[in-house]
Scaffold this motif. Structure first.
Motif, PDB file in Angstrom:
ATOM      1  N   ILE A 188       0.841  -1.205   0.000  1.00 43.72           N
ATOM      2  CA  ILE A 188       0.000   0.000   0.000  1.00 43.72           C
ATOM      3  C   ILE A 188       0.873   1.251   0.000  1.00 43.72           C
ATOM      4  CG2 ILE A 188      -1.606   1.354   1.419  1.00 43.72           C
ATOM      5  CD1 ILE A 188      -2.862  -1.423   2.228  1.00 43.72           C
ATOM      6  N   ALA A 189       1.908   1.272   0.828  1.00 41.79           N
ATOM      7  CA  ALA A 189       2.802   2.434   0.890  1.00 41.79           C
ATOM      8  C   ALA A 189       3.462   2.683  -0.462  1.00 41.79           C
ATOM      9  CB  ALA A 189       3.854   2.231   1.981  1.00 41.79           C
ATOM     10  N   ILE A 190       3.919   1.623  -1.122  1.00 38.63           N
ATOM     11  CA  ILE A 190       4.556   1.764  -2.444  1.00 38.63           C
ATOM     12  C   ILE A 190       3.564   2.328  -3.456  1.00 38.63           C
ATOM     13  CG2 ILE A 190       5.480   0.464  -4.412  1.00 38.63           C
ATOM     14  CD1 ILE A 190       6.826  -1.416  -2.319  1.00 38.63           C
ATOM     15  N   ILE A 191       2.371   1.750  -3.492  1.00 38.16           N
ATOM     16  CA  ILE A 191       1.364   2.209  -4.465  1.00 38.16           C
ATOM     17  C   ILE A 191       0.994   3.667  -4.206  1.00 38.16           C
ATOM     18  CG2 ILE A 191      -1.038   1.916  -5.224  1.00 38.16           C
ATOM     19  CD1 ILE A 191       0.882  -0.206  -6.362  1.00 38.16           C
ATOM     20  N   ASP A 192       0.724   4.009  -2.955  1.00 38.49           N
ATOM     21  CA  ASP A 192       0.353   5.393  -2.641  1.00 38.49           C
ATOM     22  C   ASP A 192       1.480   6.359  -2.988  1.00 38.49           C
ATOM     23  OD1 ASP A 192      -2.118   4.503  -1.776  1.00 38.49           O
ATOM     24  OD2 ASP A 192      -1.641   4.662   0.368  1.00 38.49           O
ATOM     25  N   PHE A 193       2.720   5.961  -2.707  1.00 38.13           N
ATOM     26  CA  PHE A 193       3.871   6.810  -3.026  1.00 38.13           C
ATOM     27  C   PHE A 193       4.022   6.960  -4.540  1.00 38.13           C
ATOM     28  CE2 PHE A 193       8.711   7.449  -2.369  1.00 38.13           C
ATOM     29  CZ  PHE A 193       8.557   8.822  -2.228  1.00 38.13           C
ATOM     30  N   LEU A 194       3.855   5.860  -5.273  1.00 35.58           N
ATOM     31  CA  LEU A 194       3.951   5.934  -6.738  1.00 35.58           C
ATOM     32  C   LEU A 194       2.838   6.790  -7.336  1.00 35.58           C
ATOM     33  CD1 LEU A 194       5.103   2.337  -7.730  1.00 35.58           C
ATOM     34  CD2 LEU A 194       6.401   4.465  -7.929  1.00 35.58           C
ATOM     35  N   LYS A 195       1.646   6.761  -6.758  1.00 37.29           N
ATOM     36  CA  LYS A 195       0.567   7.640  -7.248  1.00 37.29           C
ATOM     37  C   LYS A 195       0.983   9.097  -7.105  1.00 37.29           C
ATOM     38  CE  LYS A 195      -3.484   4.782  -7.034  1.00 37.29           C
ATOM     39  NZ  LYS A 195      -4.890   4.683  -6.778  1.00 37.29           N
ATOM     40  N   HIS A 196       1.506   9.438  -5.943  1.00 43.33           N
ATOM     41  CA  HIS A 196       1.962  10.808  -5.711  1.00 43.33           C
ATOM     42  C   HIS A 196       3.077  11.189  -6.686  1.00 43.33           C
ATOM     43  CE1 HIS A 196       3.764  14.292  -3.783  1.00 43.33           C
ATOM     44  NE2 HIS A 196       4.905  13.620  -3.721  1.00 43.33           N
ATOM     45  N   LEU A 197       4.097  10.337  -6.777  1.00 41.17           N
ATOM     46  CA  LEU A 197       5.250  10.638  -7.634  1.00 41.17           C
ATOM     47  C   LEU A 197       4.872  10.693  -9.106  1.00 41.17           C
ATOM     48  CD1 LEU A 197       7.918   8.402  -5.860  1.00 41.17           C
ATOM     49  CD2 LEU A 197       7.758  10.915  -5.766  1.00 41.17           C
ATOM     50  N   SER A 198       3.986   9.791  -9.543  1.00 39.55           N
ATOM     51  CA  SER A 198       3.609   9.777 -10.962  1.00 39.55           C
ATOM     52  C   SER A 198       2.854  11.049 -11.331  1.00 39.55           C
ATOM     53  CB  SER A 198       2.798   8.529 -11.303  1.00 39.55           C
ATOM     54  OG  SER A 198       1.550   8.527 -10.653  1.00 39.55           O
ATOM     55  N   ASN A 199       2.016  11.541 -10.434  1.00 41.09           N
ATOM     56  CA  ASN A 199       1.289  12.786 -10.712  1.00 41.09           C
ATOM     57  C   ASN A 199       2.226  13.983 -10.775  1.00 41.09           C
ATOM     58  OD1 ASN A 199      -1.293  11.652 -10.882  1.00 41.09           O
ATOM     59  ND2 ASN A 199      -1.576  11.744  -8.671  1.00 41.09           N
ATOM     60  N   LYS A 200       3.246  13.967  -9.956  1.00 35.73           N
ATOM     61  CA  LYS A 200       4.142  15.123  -9.839  1.00 35.73           C
ATOM     62  C   LYS A 200       5.266  15.130 -10.878  1.00 35.73           C
ATOM     63  CE  LYS A 200       6.618  17.574  -6.157  1.00 35.73           C
ATOM     64  NZ  LYS A 200       6.926  17.544  -4.708  1.00 35.73           N
ATOM     65  N   TYR A 201       5.835  13.948 -11.175  1.00 39.61           N
ATOM     66  CA  TYR A 201       7.067  13.901 -11.961  1.00 39.61           C
ATOM     67  C   TYR A 201       6.978  13.138 -13.290  1.00 39.61           C
ATOM     68  CZ  TYR A 201       9.283  15.269  -7.539  1.00 39.61           C
ATOM     69  OH  TYR A 201       9.640  15.913  -6.391  1.00 39.61           O
TER      70      TYR A 201
END
Length: 189
Positions: free
Chosen positions: A104-117
């Motif tokens: 869950i932490a990986i997926i949530d972090f990747l959602k944030h990073l994918s939107n930003k970068y």
């Protein structure tokens, strides 16, 4: 074998790699995750890994495409087989042994990073959490993979050595045992 995520994409601009590296490094330190920064002519970026997870690579080639350091190391293999050359840009991370919270932490972090970068980012989550955000669905998927791994290990432990058996006959025998355990029929080719 084990529950994994598979992803690909591009950095929005090469100037965003350093801020991405800094953010991933900072969050990894806070979370107690391992991380590694890459900076050479073939690959630039960062990888991170919660305990017992394979690394998540946010590393890019000079054209800004995501690829893993493992794919850089093994890139010559793609020249000698019939695999599509573009597969070098598909990255996978097994989260099975890290558990649901890490997944869950990986997926949530990747959602944030994918939107930003990132742009053109796609992710396939074998746990279906990326698509649904549903922890119950993820829990069921983890359970299915655990059962499959347990059956596989049980099958291996039940196998006895047959004198004179070669690798091909051993593989055939293992396939038969696994099909019996999983209820599948052998496809005719």
């Amino acid at each position: 074998m084990g529950l994994s995520i598979h992803y690909s994409g591009n950095i929005k601009s090469m100037e965003m790699i350093d801020p991405l590296i800094e953010e991933v490094s900072d969050i990894s330190k806070i979370m107690g995750w391992e991380f590694h920064v890459f900076n050479d002519e073939d690959i630039k970026g960062v990888s991170f890994a919660p305990k017992k997870s394979e690394p998540v690579f946010l590393t890019f080639n000079p054209d800004g495409k995501i690829l893993s350091a493992f794919n850089i190391i093994c890139k010559d293999i793609y020249d000698d087989v019939t695999l599509k050359k573009e597969w070098i840009f598909n990255t996978s991370t097994k989260t099975q042994f890290a558990g649901m919270d890490a997944h869950i932490a990986i997926i949530d972090f990747l959602k944030h990073l994918s939107n930003k970068y990132l742009k053109d980012f796609t992710l396939f989550d074998e746990g279906n959490y990326w698509e649904t955000g549903d922890k119950q669905i993820l829990s069921k998927q983890f359970s299915k993979y655990e059962v499959a791994l347990d059956l596989f290990c049980e099958s291996l432990s039940e196998m006895s050595q047959i004198p004179g058996e070669n690798a091909e006959s051993l593989a055939d025998r293992l396939e038969r045992i696994l099909r019996e355990k999983f209820g599948g029929e052998k496809e005719e080719g």
